[in-house]
Structures are given as structure tokens and as C-alpha cells.
Design a protein around this motif. Structure first.
Motif, mmCIF file in Angstrom:
data_model
loop_
_atom_site.group_PDB
_atom_site.id
_atom_site.type_symbol
_atom_site.label_atom_id
_atom_site.label_comp_id
_atom_site.label_asym_id
_atom_site.label_seq_id
_atom_site.Cartn_x
_atom_site.Cartn_y
_atom_site.Cartn_z
ATOM 1 N N GLY A 205 31.106 26.592 -0.282
ATOM 2 C CA GLY A 205 31.297 28.033 -0.305
ATOM 3 C C GLY A 205 29.981 28.771 -0.454
ATOM 4 O O GLY A 205 29.756 29.803 0.193
ATOM 5 N N LEU A 206 29.088 28.227 -1.277
ATOM 6 C CA LEU A 206 27.768 28.838 -1.450
ATOM 7 C C LEU A 206 26.982 28.772 -0.143
ATOM 8 O O LEU A 206 26.357 29.757 0.265
ATOM 9 C CB LEU A 206 27.003 28.118 -2.560
ATOM 10 C CG LEU A 206 25.583 28.627 -2.840
ATOM 11 C CD1 LEU A 206 25.609 30.092 -3.278
ATOM 12 C CD2 LEU A 206 24.907 27.767 -3.904
ATOM 13 N N ASP A 207 27.026 27.624 0.519
ATOM 14 C CA ASP A 207 26.328 27.489 1.804
ATOM 15 C C ASP A 207 26.872 28.488 2.825
ATOM 16 O O ASP A 207 26.108 29.073 3.607
ATOM 17 C CB ASP A 207 26.489 26.061 2.351
ATOM 18 C CG ASP A 207 25.708 25.037 1.530
ATOM 19 O OD1 ASP A 207 24.809 25.439 0.772
ATOM 20 O OD2 ASP A 207 26.018 23.827 1.647
ATOM 21 N N ALA A 208 28.190 28.690 2.806
ATOM 22 C CA ALA A 208 28.804 29.636 3.743
ATOM 23 C C ALA A 208 28.371 31.066 3.432
ATOM 24 O O ALA A 208 28.101 31.852 4.349
ATOM 25 C CB ALA A 208 30.325 29.515 3.682
ATOM 26 N N LEU A 209 28.296 31.416 2.158
ATOM 27 C CA LEU A 209 27.834 32.753 1.776
ATOM 28 C C LEU A 209 26.409 33.001 2.238
ATOM 29 O O LEU A 209 26.081 34.063 2.764
ATOM 30 C CB LEU A 209 27.918 32.924 0.250
ATOM 31 C CG LEU A 209 29.300 33.184 -0.341
ATOM 32 C CD1 LEU A 209 29.254 33.060 -1.860
ATOM 33 C CD2 LEU A 209 29.812 34.560 0.055
ATOM 34 N N GLY B 29 20.077 36.431 5.051
ATOM 35 C CA GLY B 29 18.952 37.114 4.432
ATOM 36 C C GLY B 29 19.266 38.447 3.788
ATOM 37 O O GLY B 29 18.375 39.093 3.230
ATOM 38 N N ASP B 30 20.522 38.879 3.827
ATOM 39 C CA ASP B 30 20.942 40.173 3.284
ATOM 40 C C ASP B 30 21.649 39.937 1.944
ATOM 41 O O ASP B 30 22.797 39.489 1.915
ATOM 42 C CB ASP B 30 21.887 40.854 4.282
ATOM 43 C CG ASP B 30 22.323 42.248 3.851
ATOM 44 O OD1 ASP B 30 22.321 42.529 2.636
ATOM 45 O OD2 ASP B 30 22.685 43.054 4.727
ATOM 46 N N PRO C 101 14.723 45.054 6.929
ATOM 47 C CA PRO C 101 16.164 45.128 7.212
ATOM 48 C C PRO C 101 16.974 45.512 5.988
ATOM 49 O O PRO C 101 16.442 45.611 4.873
ATOM 50 C CB PRO C 101 16.489 43.694 7.677
ATOM 51 C CG PRO C 101 15.434 42.841 7.038
ATOM 52 C CD PRO C 101 14.202 43.682 7.003
ATOM 53 N N ALA C 102 18.257 45.726 6.207
ATOM 54 C CA ALA C 102 19.138 46.164 5.121
ATOM 55 C C ALA C 102 19.364 45.045 4.113
ATOM 56 O O ALA C 102 19.362 43.863 4.454
ATOM 57 C CB ALA C 102 20.471 46.615 5.711
ATOM 58 N N GLY C 103 19.565 45.448 2.858
ATOM 59 C CA GLY C 103 19.994 44.510 1.831
ATOM 60 C C GLY C 103 18.945 43.561 1.309
ATOM 61 O O GLY C 103 19.284 42.519 0.747
ATOM 62 N N VAL C 104 17.661 43.920 1.457
ATOM 63 C CA VAL C 104 16.610 42.992 1.024
ATOM 64 C C VAL C 104 15.844 43.499 -0.201
ATOM 65 O O VAL C 104 14.908 42.841 -0.658
ATOM 66 C CB VAL C 104 15.616 42.686 2.166
ATOM 67 C CG1 VAL C 104 16.325 41.990 3.310
ATOM 68 C CG2 VAL C 104 14.924 43.958 2.649
ATOM 69 N N GLU D 230 17.086 30.305 -0.238
ATOM 70 C CA GLU D 230 16.993 29.897 -1.645
ATOM 71 C C GLU D 230 17.187 31.091 -2.576
ATOM 72 O O GLU D 230 17.872 30.980 -3.602
ATOM 73 C CB GLU D 230 15.640 29.234 -1.911
ATOM 74 C CG GLU D 230 15.431 27.894 -1.244
ATOM 75 C CD GLU D 230 15.125 28.017 0.244
ATOM 76 O OE1 GLU D 230 15.238 27.009 0.966
ATOM 77 O OE2 GLU D 230 14.776 29.137 0.696
ATOM 78 N N ALA D 231 16.584 32.235 -2.233
ATOM 79 C CA ALA D 231 16.714 33.433 -3.076
ATOM 80 C C ALA D 231 18.153 33.941 -3.086
ATOM 81 O O ALA D 231 18.690 34.314 -4.134
ATOM 82 C CB ALA D 231 15.759 34.525 -2.586
ATOM 83 N N VAL D 232 18.777 33.968 -1.909
ATOM 84 C CA VAL D 232 20.172 34.422 -1.821
ATOM 85 C C VAL D 232 21.081 33.481 -2.603
ATOM 86 O O VAL D 232 21.958 33.920 -3.365
ATOM 87 C CB VAL D 232 20.620 34.508 -0.349
ATOM 88 C CG1 VAL D 232 22.113 34.843 -0.268
ATOM 89 C CG2 VAL D 232 19.816 35.561 0.396
ATOM 90 N N ALA D 233 20.863 32.176 -2.449
ATOM 91 C CA ALA D 233 21.697 31.196 -3.152
ATOM 92 C C ALA D 233 21.528 31.312 -4.658
ATOM 93 O O ALA D 233 22.508 31.230 -5.411
ATOM 94 C CB ALA D 233 21.347 29.779 -2.684
ATOM 95 N N ALA D 234 20.294 31.517 -5.116
ATOM 96 C CA ALA D 234 20.029 31.579 -6.559
ATOM 97 C C ALA D 234 20.770 32.743 -7.212
ATOM 98 O O ALA D 234 21.434 32.568 -8.243
ATOM 99 C CB ALA D 234 18.528 31.690 -6.808
ATOM 100 N N GLN D 235 20.679 33.936 -6.609
ATOM 101 C CA GLN D 235 21.345 35.076 -7.241
ATOM 102 C C GLN D 235 22.856 34.985 -7.093
ATOM 103 O O GLN D 235 23.602 35.347 -8.010
ATOM 104 C CB GLN D 235 20.849 36.402 -6.675
ATOM 105 C CG GLN D 235 21.499 37.595 -7.385
ATOM 106 C CD GLN D 235 20.718 38.872 -7.273
ATOM 107 O OE1 GLN D 235 19.909 39.033 -6.372
ATOM 108 N NE2 GLN D 235 20.944 39.803 -8.188
ATOM 109 N N THR D 236 23.313 34.501 -5.944
ATOM 110 C CA THR D 236 24.762 34.374 -5.739
ATOM 111 C C THR D 236 25.358 33.401 -6.745
ATOM 112 O O THR D 236 26.414 33.667 -7.338
ATOM 113 C CB THR D 236 25.053 33.897 -4.303
ATOM 114 O OG1 THR D 236 24.443 34.785 -3.365
ATOM 115 C CG2 THR D 236 26.551 33.862 -4.053
ATOM 116 N N ARG D 237 24.690 32.268 -6.966
ATOM 117 C CA ARG D 237 25.165 31.298 -7.945
ATOM 118 C C ARG D 237 25.162 31.895 -9.356
ATOM 119 O O ARG D 237 26.107 31.694 -10.126
ATOM 120 C CB ARG D 237 24.284 30.043 -7.904
ATOM 121 C CG ARG D 237 24.800 28.917 -8.799
ATOM 122 C CD ARG D 237 23.851 27.737 -8.795
ATOM 123 N NE ARG D 237 23.881 27.021 -7.525
ATOM 124 C CZ ARG D 237 22.873 27.013 -6.658
ATOM 125 N NH1 ARG D 237 21.771 27.693 -6.914
ATOM 126 N NH2 ARG D 237 22.967 26.322 -5.532
#
Length: 325
Positions: A193-197, A203-204, A55-58, A172-179
Motif C-alpha cells: 500500500g505504501l509503494d502504491a501511494l 513526487g506530490d 510542481p504542485a504539492g512539493v 523516499e521523502a514521500v514514503a517517510a512522511q506517509t509512513r
């Protein structure tokens, strides 16, 4: 310090998905097994043709450019041709641009890399031409194909490639980079806010980073309210309460909640379907009721995709649940 620096970070100044795009395979989040296999190819100087599906964005495009950077170093731009097949779908592109690049002289390297993004958009004739081109220039060219659906790539091409299937990134991967990005940009990001993101991204990684940047322009703190507003995403509890009202037989209440999502939140019918599908097993339903709801979601999704009225289909779905409730 300049005046701009004194003012602090400016969330809208640069596109963060490019600013924070991983430059090497080691920097790629969430695909350790794929990265390990790709690095072994590079270390052994034995890179085959590659097919990235997912999928997109992975991280498919990111991995392709990271390979080029690691193989060619500072010379990577001159030895890496990127084409987007959704824009250039015809057989002439395969015959002309790809062949011209593959034929052109270059020094110091055994091969050049051609990256064909969204290859599942290529016509059948173009894919057949591509297959022949891959054979013809296999001595000095490596192809990296990227697609959402590998089933749309003809078998002769798939058999010539090492296939890598990219799954949606873990929360976990999305949260790690976003943080990490929020800290780097000096953005105050709450845990909610992180949980909402993470929830909105599904998964994108690209969607998560874009949503963070958009939410960061709305105020000093990025919280759940800002994220759900920016992304036009319903809170999970809003979806759950709508379904719960229908299950309890209160169709009027369920319909009212649906109207709010469509009008006040501004969600599209397809987005509501997606969130319903993601949340089915979070509802307090027995297995049979959950299976029945999934069946109705599938029917509504198909009809909306075929052009039916979104509101009518979603109300019919809730009405069906309410009648059985």
C-alpha cells in the motif's frame, strides 16, 4: 476518555494535509539544500525577495509560511499576507491590497512578508505593477512568489528575487512522511500500500497524504488495492501488459486492456498518457523502440491537450505500436 477517543482515530475528521503541514523549515521533507539556504537567510536577518518555482504539492507554500513563523513567531499572521494570484489576477490587486498592506504601520520588525501564490497566473500588466511595487516598498516588505513555471514570470521580477527551484519529491521523502502519518493516525498500512501511494503521488506530497486519508476511510487496512481504487490509478503492470500486447502486434488485446482502464478503472486519457510516459523505460524495449514510443506518446498528449478525443488518440497510439511491432 471520551466516547470518540475510545472509538479510535477517525480518518475523515480533519484534513491531514493541514494537520501535518510542517510548521518549521526543519520539518520540511525532501528539500534539505533549499531549507539550508533559507535558514541561513533567516539566521543572518537578511531575507531577500524569493521566487519558489516547481510542481504542485512539493512544499512551496509550506516553506513560505514556515519562514513567516520563524521570523515573527506568534505574530506571524499579522505580518504575513497571502494572496492567490489565480483568483486575484488583475492589476488592481497589486495596486490596492499589496500596497495597503505594505504601507500599513507595524512595530518591532524590519519588514513584513507578502506571499503571492501561483504568481505565474498574474497578467503581464499586473507583473509590471508588481515590479514597481517591489521597488517602492523594498525597505519594509519582502515578497515571496510561488509559481509552477518560472518562465512565465517576467525577467525584471526574476532578477529581483533569489530563485529556488523545487523538484518533485523523492520516493523516499514521500514514503517517510506517509509512513509517519499512518503511524500517528493508527492506520495499518501495508508495504504494498505504501509503494502504491508513492507511485500514485509521483513526487506530490499533498497527493500522497490526501490519498492515504481517502484510502483509510475504506477499511481497517490500507493496501495496494485500496490505493489504486481510490486514486483511479492503474497498476504499473497493467500499463506494461497493455504496451506489451501492442508491441507483440496484438492490437485487439491492447485495445481491450485500454478499454478496461478507461471504463472500469475510470481513468482519464491524460492520466494514462502520464503513466505511459513514466513507465516507458520500465518496459522491455530496446532504446530505439522506447524512443519511438515516447515520440508517439508526445503526439497523443498534444492532440488530447488540444481537444482531440482521448480514446481515439490512445487507440491510434497503440495501433501505431502494434503495426511496427
Amino acid at each position: 476518555m471520551s466516547e470518540a477517543e475510545a472509538e479510535g482515530p477517525s480518518p475523515g475528521r480533519e484534513i491531514w494535509i493541514e494537520k501535518y503541514r510542517p510548521q518549521t523549515l526543519d520539518d520540511v521533507f525532501g528539500h534539505e539544500d533549499i531549507v539550508s539556504r533559507l535558514e541561513s537567510y533567516i539566521e543572518q536577518s537578511d531575507l531577500p525577495h524569493l521566487l519558489f518555482a516547481g510542481p504542485a504539492g512539493v512544499g512551496k507554500t509550506t516553506c513560505a509560511t514556515a519562514i513567516a513563523r520563524e521570523v515573527y513567531g506568534d505574530d506571524w499572521r499579522g505580518n504575513f499576507l497571502e494572496l492567490n494570484a489565480s483568483d486575484e489576477r488583475g492589476i488592481d490587486v497589486v495596486r490596492d491590497r499589496i500596497k495597503n498592506f505594505a504601507r500599513s504601520s507595524f512595530g518591532g520588525y524590519d519588514y513584513r512578508i507578502i506571499f503571492l501564490d501561483e504568481a505565474d497566473s498574474l497578467t503581464s500588466d499586473a507583473q509590471s505593477a508588481l515590479r514597481r511595487t517591489m521597488e517602492q516598498f523594498s525597505d519594509n516588505t519582502r515578497f515571496v512568489l510561488s509559481c509552477n513555471y518560472s518562465s512565465k514570470i517576467i525577467d525584471p521580477i526574476q532578477s529581483r528575487c533569489a530563485v529556488f527551484r523545487f523538484s518533485p519529491l523523492s520516493d523516499e521523502a514521500v514514503a517517510a512522511q506517509t509512513r509517519e502519518i499512518a503511524e500517528s493516525e493508527g492506520i495499518s498500512l501495508t508495504e504494498e500500500g505504501l509503494d502504491a501511494l508513492v507511485y500514485a503521488a509521483d513526487g506530490d506530497m499533498r497527493r500522497a497524504i490526501n490519498s492515504l486519508q481517502a484510502a483509510a476511510t475504506t477499511g481497517e487496512v490500507v493496501d495496494a488495492e485500496a490505493v489504486y481504487t481510490i486514486t483511479s490509478t492503474a497498476r504499473p503492470e497493467e500499463i506494461e501488459s497493455m504496451v506489451a500486447a501492442a508491441v507483440d502486434g496484438d492490437f485487439a488485446q491492447a485495445r481491450s486492456k485500454l478499454d478496461r482502464l478507461l471504463t472500469e478503472t475510470g481513468m482519464a486519457g491524460g492520466d494514462i498518457i502520464d503513466q505511459l510516459h513514466r513507465s516507458v523505460w520500465d518496459f522491455d524495449l530496446d532504446e530505439r523502440a522506447a524512443a519511438s514510443l515516447l515520440e508517439r506518446i508526445g503526439e497523443a498528449d498534444y492532440r488530447i491537450t488540444e481537444g482531440a478525443n482521448e480514446k481515439v488518440q490512445l487507440e491510434a497510439l497503440l495501433a501505431s505500436v502494434a503495426l511496427d511491432g
